[in-house]
Design an enzyme around this catalytic site. Sequence first.
Site, PDB file in Angstrom:
ATOM      1  N   CYS A   1      -4.285  -0.620   4.585  1.00  0.00           N
ATOM      2  CA  CYS A   1      -4.491  -1.425   5.788  1.00  0.00           C
ATOM      3  C   CYS A   1      -5.634  -2.420   5.624  1.00  0.00           C
ATOM      4  O   CYS A   1      -5.637  -3.472   6.256  1.00  0.00           O
ATOM      5  CB  CYS A   1      -4.703  -0.543   7.015  1.00  0.00           C
ATOM      6  SG  CYS A   1      -6.166   0.488   6.934  1.00  0.00           S
TER       7      CYS A   1
ATOM      8  N   GLN B   1       3.155  -2.712   7.256  1.00  0.00           N
ATOM      9  CA  GLN B   1       2.523  -1.922   6.201  1.00  0.00           C
ATOM     10  C   GLN B   1       3.415  -0.762   5.782  1.00  0.00           C
ATOM     11  O   GLN B   1       3.705   0.136   6.567  1.00  0.00           O
ATOM     12  CB  GLN B   1       1.172  -1.378   6.670  1.00  0.00           C
ATOM     13  CG  GLN B   1       0.454  -0.602   5.568  1.00  0.00           C
ATOM     14  CD  GLN B   1      -0.831   0.041   6.035  1.00  0.00           C
ATOM     15  OE1 GLN B   1      -1.396  -0.356   7.053  1.00  0.00           O
ATOM     16  NE2 GLN B   1      -1.292   1.042   5.307  1.00  0.00           N
TER      17      GLN B   1
ATOM     18  N   HIS C   1      -8.761   2.855  10.324  1.00  0.00           N
ATOM     19  CA  HIS C   1      -7.714   1.855  10.140  1.00  0.00           C
ATOM     20  C   HIS C   1      -8.280   0.462  10.407  1.00  0.00           C
ATOM     21  O   HIS C   1      -9.227   0.301  11.177  1.00  0.00           O
ATOM     22  CB  HIS C   1      -6.566   2.157  11.109  1.00  0.00           C
ATOM     23  CG  HIS C   1      -5.357   1.303  10.916  1.00  0.00           C
ATOM     24  ND1 HIS C   1      -4.569   1.358   9.792  1.00  0.00           N
ATOM     25  CD2 HIS C   1      -4.789   0.360  11.723  1.00  0.00           C
ATOM     26  CE1 HIS C   1      -3.567   0.495   9.908  1.00  0.00           C
ATOM     27  NE2 HIS C   1      -3.690  -0.126  11.062  1.00  0.00           N
TER      28      HIS C   1
ATOM     29  N   ASP D   1      -1.562  -6.113  12.884  1.00  0.00           N
ATOM     30  CA  ASP D   1      -1.710  -4.746  12.392  1.00  0.00           C
ATOM     31  C   ASP D   1      -0.351  -4.298  11.871  1.00  0.00           C
ATOM     32  O   ASP D   1       0.633  -4.282  12.617  1.00  0.00           O
ATOM     33  CB  ASP D   1      -2.181  -3.846  13.540  1.00  0.00           C
ATOM     34  CG  ASP D   1      -2.362  -2.390  13.138  1.00  0.00           C
ATOM     35  OD1 ASP D   1      -1.961  -2.014  12.021  1.00  0.00           O
ATOM     36  OD2 ASP D   1      -2.896  -1.621  13.954  1.00  0.00           O
TER      37      ASP D   1
END
Length: 255
Positions: free
Chosen positions: A114, A108, A188, A204
């Site tokens: 996110c 990211q 998140h 992630d």
Amino acid sequence: MATTSIDTHSGSGPDPSASQPAFIPLEANPELMTTLLHTLGLSPALQIHDVYSLTDPDMLAFVPRPALALLLVFPVSAAYESHRLAEDSLAAPYQGKGPDEPVLWFRQTIRNACGLMGLLHAAANGPARAFVEEGSDLDRIIQDATPLGPEDRARLLEREKSLAKAHQAAAEKGDTAAPDAADDVELHYVCFVKTEDGRLWELDGRRKGPLERGTLSDSEDVLSQKALMLGPLKFLEREGADLRFSCVALASSLE
């Protein structure tokens, strides 16, 4: 679990810098997330569902099974950051790419994106990938990203106008007032998927790469007791009384 949470944490460490592109944070709203995925090119055969509990079997029964991906919204607390730093310190930077990569992972670099990253990880991996419509924007993004390394993939997403347009349209329609794209939000998203070989992955874009969390049997999906123990319930255990969690799942459509 409530579904009014907004993504994402933006601060020090692995987070995108202030000079990076920024998106309006995405609300964990199943209807909006489903619309976003369908706009990008995921088949209407799948949709995002609320997950009202991770421990009550009766509440979990509301989600069609098998669940193909699980998205958890969680607070980026001191306890979590301590855990992340300790675990990431043992990992080399991820350099995976190509068709033999076990999962398609995106780093990211877009601030407050996110939620979008979680949806991309959910749709681009495991059985859900077969539901991406050929020739769609999502199909093209996956095809273009597959041969690239993490840095080039991140640049690809930054340049992808269809992604920005679809995300903005969804983010502006939330049930709660959308924060500004430049705001720091202390929540998140993380995505859990089960790949065809049975492995459970934590995906992630703030981490150094995809994280393999264990192996599931053929009858176990991402909402099975074992998957929940290996994945999202560990987040809840670290946070104690903090209630700023919500959860949604990608599964078959009800219509």
